[in-house]
Design a protein around this motif. Sequence first.
Motif, short mmCIF file in Angstrom:
data_model
loop_
_atom_site.label_atom_id
_atom_site.label_comp_id
_atom_site.label_asym_id
_atom_site.label_seq_id
_atom_site.Cartn_x
_atom_site.Cartn_y
_atom_site.Cartn_z
N GLU A 365 0.85 -1.18 0.00
CA GLU A 365 0.00 0.00 0.00
C GLU A 365 0.89 1.24 0.00
O GLU A 365 1.99 1.22 0.56
CB GLU A 365 -0.90 0.04 1.24
CG GLU A 365 -1.85 -1.14 1.36
CD GLU A 365 -2.68 -1.08 2.65
OE1 GLU A 365 -3.00 0.03 3.09
OE2 GLU A 365 -2.97 -2.16 3.20
N LEU A 366 0.39 2.31 -0.63
CA LEU A 366 1.10 3.58 -0.65
C LEU A 366 0.18 4.66 -0.09
O LEU A 366 -1.00 4.71 -0.41
CB LEU A 366 1.51 3.96 -2.07
CG LEU A 366 2.33 2.92 -2.86
CD1 LEU A 366 2.62 3.44 -4.27
CD2 LEU A 366 3.63 2.58 -2.14
N VAL A 367 0.74 5.51 0.74
CA VAL A 367 -0.01 6.64 1.31
C VAL A 367 0.83 7.89 1.14
O VAL A 367 2.03 7.89 1.46
CB VAL A 367 -0.33 6.41 2.80
CG1 VAL A 367 -1.04 7.64 3.39
CG2 VAL A 367 -1.19 5.17 2.99
N HIS A 368 0.21 8.95 0.63
CA HIS A 368 0.89 10.24 0.49
C HIS A 368 0.14 11.30 1.29
O HIS A 368 -1.10 11.25 1.38
CB HIS A 368 0.92 10.70 -0.97
CG HIS A 368 1.89 9.95 -1.82
ND1 HIS A 368 3.05 9.40 -1.33
CD2 HIS A 368 1.87 9.66 -3.15
CE1 HIS A 368 3.70 8.82 -2.32
NE2 HIS A 368 3.01 8.95 -3.44
N VAL A 369 0.87 12.27 1.81
CA VAL A 369 0.28 13.45 2.42
C VAL A 369 0.72 14.65 1.59
O VAL A 369 1.91 14.95 1.52
CB VAL A 369 0.70 13.61 3.89
CG1 VAL A 369 0.07 14.86 4.49
CG2 VAL A 369 0.29 12.38 4.70
N TRP A 370 -0.25 15.31 0.95
CA TRP A 370 0.04 16.44 0.05
C TRP A 370 -0.72 17.67 0.52
O TRP A 370 -1.74 17.58 1.19
CB TRP A 370 -0.42 16.13 -1.38
CG TRP A 370 0.32 15.05 -2.09
CD1 TRP A 370 1.50 14.48 -1.74
CD2 TRP A 370 -0.09 14.40 -3.30
NE1 TRP A 370 1.86 13.52 -2.64
CE2 TRP A 370 0.90 13.44 -3.61
CE3 TRP A 370 -1.18 14.53 -4.14
CZ2 TRP A 370 0.81 12.63 -4.74
CZ3 TRP A 370 -1.27 13.72 -5.26
CH2 TRP A 370 -0.28 12.78 -5.56
N GLY A 371 -0.23 18.83 0.09
CA GLY A 371 -0.98 20.06 0.29
C GLY A 371 -2.23 20.06 -0.57
O GLY A 371 -2.28 19.42 -1.63
N ALA A 372 -3.25 20.78 -0.12
CA ALA A 372 -4.53 20.79 -0.83
C ALA A 372 -4.40 21.33 -2.25
O ALA A 372 -5.22 21.01 -3.12
CB ALA A 372 -5.55 21.61 -0.05
#
Length: 594
Positions: A365-372
């Motif tokens: 699984e891959l999870v990213h946290v990005w700016g809106a």
Amino acid sequence: MTDHDIFAALRARTVALLAELLPDLPGEAFARVQMEPPRDPSHGDMATNAALVVAKQARQAPPRLAAALAERLAALPEVESATPAGPGFVNLRLRDAFLLAQVPVILAEGERYGDGQAGAARRVDVEYVSANPTGPMHVGHCRGAVVGDALANLLAKAGWAVTKEYYVNDAGAQVQALGYAAYWRYLQALGTTMGEAEYAALVPGGLQYRGEYLILVGEALRVRFGDSLARRDDAHGFGMRDPGEWLDTVREFAVGRMMEMIREDLAALGVHQDVFVSEAALVRAGKLEQAEALLAGKGLIYRGVLEPPKGKTPEDWEPREQTLFRATQFGDEVDRPLRKSDGSGTYFANDIANHLHKIERGFAELVHVWGADHGGYVKRMQAAVAALSGGTVPLDVVLTQIVHVVKDGQPVRMSKRAGTYVTLRDLIDEVGRDAVRFTMLARKADAQMEFDLDKVVEQSRDNPVFYVQYAHARIRSVLRQAGDPPAGDLALATLDSLSEPAELALLRRLTTWPRIVEAAALAREPHRIAFFLHDLASDFHVLWNKGREDATLRFIRPDEPEATRARLALVAATGTVIRSGLAVMGVTPVEEMR
């Protein structure tokens, strides 16, 4: 499912009873059965949708099936009552004795209480921050860093095998601009008399980064290379040599120094990533060409011309043939370019290479946290990952909204290129790491936030950081006053005397912790931990205040040793769960308030 998770345990019993009622249904028919805390606590301790989700397949009316299931659930020794409700739900109220039996479980587990198996040890890569290495981290990066770090901690607690990753965007125009800016500070360190405007006129696109943080980089370049990278200039002493002679060297040197600074900033925030992956290194290793060949082999690459972008008309847009990825086959709105007109990879193409690298490393699984502001990029990246992995590796993206910093009631402005922004280190120095982390998690990630520098250090109930920490400090005060009895001793206490509604309300909240961990992890929502801790602290403060009003409810009663041990056991269990939650958030519990 874990042994200490009473919601998982009651769900398992519910499924077993439902299977007895409906022996002809296959096991997979019960996959959507849930056991949750009811929205209205007056309805009971738990609610299940079991009858509702299987009624159609069982060819029974949901209310009728719910009534039959409720009758069987009511016969369980841990259940006080089971009541059919609404279109097919069943509300459960648990026996006090069953709830009280969870206190020694919490004390025995310690801060491991709440650890789950929802992740089933699946390998997940959580990529967050990943800011361009062009300057110190600012408050805009801070929210993503905290959300990503807490989410990684949360997934680990819920049973995933987590790798925390920082993807270094060290290729492209922004890093090129950093090289020119660092070179300017290098010339200054050598003593050039050239003016900034004159130098900027020599730079493609102008001088973009002017922050004072680059002064130290320029001085370090002077120490490392002397004047060998500059041209002797009669007019200015030192001037620019041909960029081909120095740009790569200066750019790599500056990126290295920026990453040192970023790592120090992250460490100050309590963020320590496991892996740092260089975009430039992936490009040099041919990962883009490898990804392109893989997609081409699946018939997903072609030469074509796209329609004008939204807002563009044929008059102000020039159609051109490009190398395109068939993103529309995987849910995207349009196919996406992989190559620029000069043949180099697009930003999107380099990101595809990055994700191929992750898949090759075996992540499930891959999870990213990005700016809106990257919200429009989500579908194309999910399309690329689906294509690269054959649909076997999901990509989840958590978007974080911007943070408005306020002090003395006035907004604090940010401007990265001018070098006048609020840095992450400024924020930590102002209010402390724990206050920064907790506050960044006190709202849902995709909700805009006002970070009030005054309020986050305010000692009031309206400040969740203080409110939760105050609860833990009070707990530690009580236990110190009692001589810090070992958890193992308190686990043996007789708990029958815990019958006050406020005591049982606190206990009910404690027993939801494993369920909160699992639900928050599955939803990728670490802010739920902050919400839970605030509610738990509130329950504890209510009980504390009742003891001040009624002496019989005080935690320590020398004339009632057994009741005192029981209450100390409850207090210690509460402290354990608060610490467990704060550990997920990366916040240090305080021993006393000063």
